[in-house]
Design a protein around this motif. Sequence first.
Motif, PDB file in Angstrom:
ATOM      1  N   HIS A 186       0.854  -1.199   0.000  1.00 10.18           N
ATOM      2  CA  HIS A 186       0.000   0.000   0.000  1.00 10.18           C
ATOM      3  C   HIS A 186       0.881   1.237   0.000  1.00 10.18           C
ATOM      4  O   HIS A 186       2.090   1.150   0.179  1.00 10.18           O
ATOM      5  CB  HIS A 186      -0.899   0.005   1.250  1.00 10.18           C
ATOM      6  N   ASP A 188       0.850   5.154   1.908  1.00  9.76           N
ATOM      7  CA  ASP A 188       0.197   5.830   3.036  1.00  9.76           C
ATOM      8  C   ASP A 188      -0.501   7.090   2.518  1.00  9.76           C
ATOM      9  O   ASP A 188      -0.029   7.722   1.583  1.00  9.76           O
ATOM     10  CB  ASP A 188       1.231   6.212   4.103  1.00  9.76           C
ATOM     11  N   HIS A 243       4.922   0.032   0.054  1.00  9.54           N
ATOM     12  CA  HIS A 243       5.563  -0.845   1.035  1.00  9.54           C
ATOM     13  C   HIS A 243       4.583  -1.895   1.544  1.00  9.54           C
ATOM     14  O   HIS A 243       3.376  -1.800   1.306  1.00  9.54           O
ATOM     15  CB  HIS A 243       6.156  -0.017   2.183  1.00  9.54           C
TER      16      HIS A 243
END
Length: 328
Positions: A186, A188, A243
Amino acid sequence: MIHQSVNPLQLPILDVSQPLSVSSLSSLAEACKEWGFFQIINHGISKDLHRKIYTLSNKLFCLPSESKLKLGPSSLLKTYTPHFIASPFFESLRVSGPDFATSAQRSADVLLDEQNSEFSEALQDYGSKMTELSKIILKFVLMTLGDGFDTKYYDSEFKNCHGYLRINNYTPPENLEEEAEGLGMHTDMSCLTIVYQDEIGGLQVRSKDGKWMNIVPCEGTLVVNIGDMLQAWSNERLRSSEHRVVLKKVVNRFSLAFFWCFEDEKVIFSPDEVVGKENARIYKPFVCLDYLKFRESNERGKFEKVGFTVKDFAGVVEVPMFKQENGN
Ligand SMILES: O=C(O)CCC(=O)C(=O)O
Ligand SMILES: [Fe+2]
């Protein structure tokens, strides 16, 4: 699953207690552009504080599910993310700023019978330190975009940023064969995120060409990820890091992720000078909260899942909604 590791040495480790030297500025600029990821040292957070938060949080995570669900998605506070939302192995407790102590205390009061302020005091200490650190790091990152851009844009664009913390607990399956996905790939939604991972490791960052790099835990080192908001605000001169967390051992893993975010009503629009005369603008202006809601409402866009990102939401060129999931 096979994935290559990239030599972590090519990424800078920034000493945040010192002014940026010319050479650290240029390696930071490269890291922000290519990876959206770097590491920091001399951040002023003691090993003891991390230990303390780990011990106190662990007491909460060890409570039975029925108790923890009193803070779950259908509760009033909604500070607890139970297993099977992000992944079967992930659960998390949210502590919001700027009054981290009150936020932590509210959750602790629901879960515990005894009155104890140790948890909320430790979280206040950590939250305040992370807030100061985020401001320093953000200024360093702005400096990579242009000379004097830290003073020029910090107050006008970033002074209303706010932070919140997620305390993450990963419980791998007992029959773990090779590895399990603790948290899927994903980006952030923050401007930037500061991550502490314990000695178990498992955090991985993806290169632009799709290779996964293991972020080996190192005592005294914290990880910084650039988030979607800075990617859009900088017209992609800064990259939002992709990440994930991979669990390789049958032991619990603990991490703390501090998200430094724009205020909900902020209109994100890259200044002309940041875009640069020679570059095309690649994001339409958008309201921060609208993007957060877009991610919330899309199963594939939730923070935990691979899916829609800020480019899908506000990119000038339409990206087909049926695009292939990234990675493997
Ligand atoms: O657990 C970690 O190391 C990373 C957590 C993370 O990426 C997140 O909470 O967004
Ligand atoms: Fe993350």
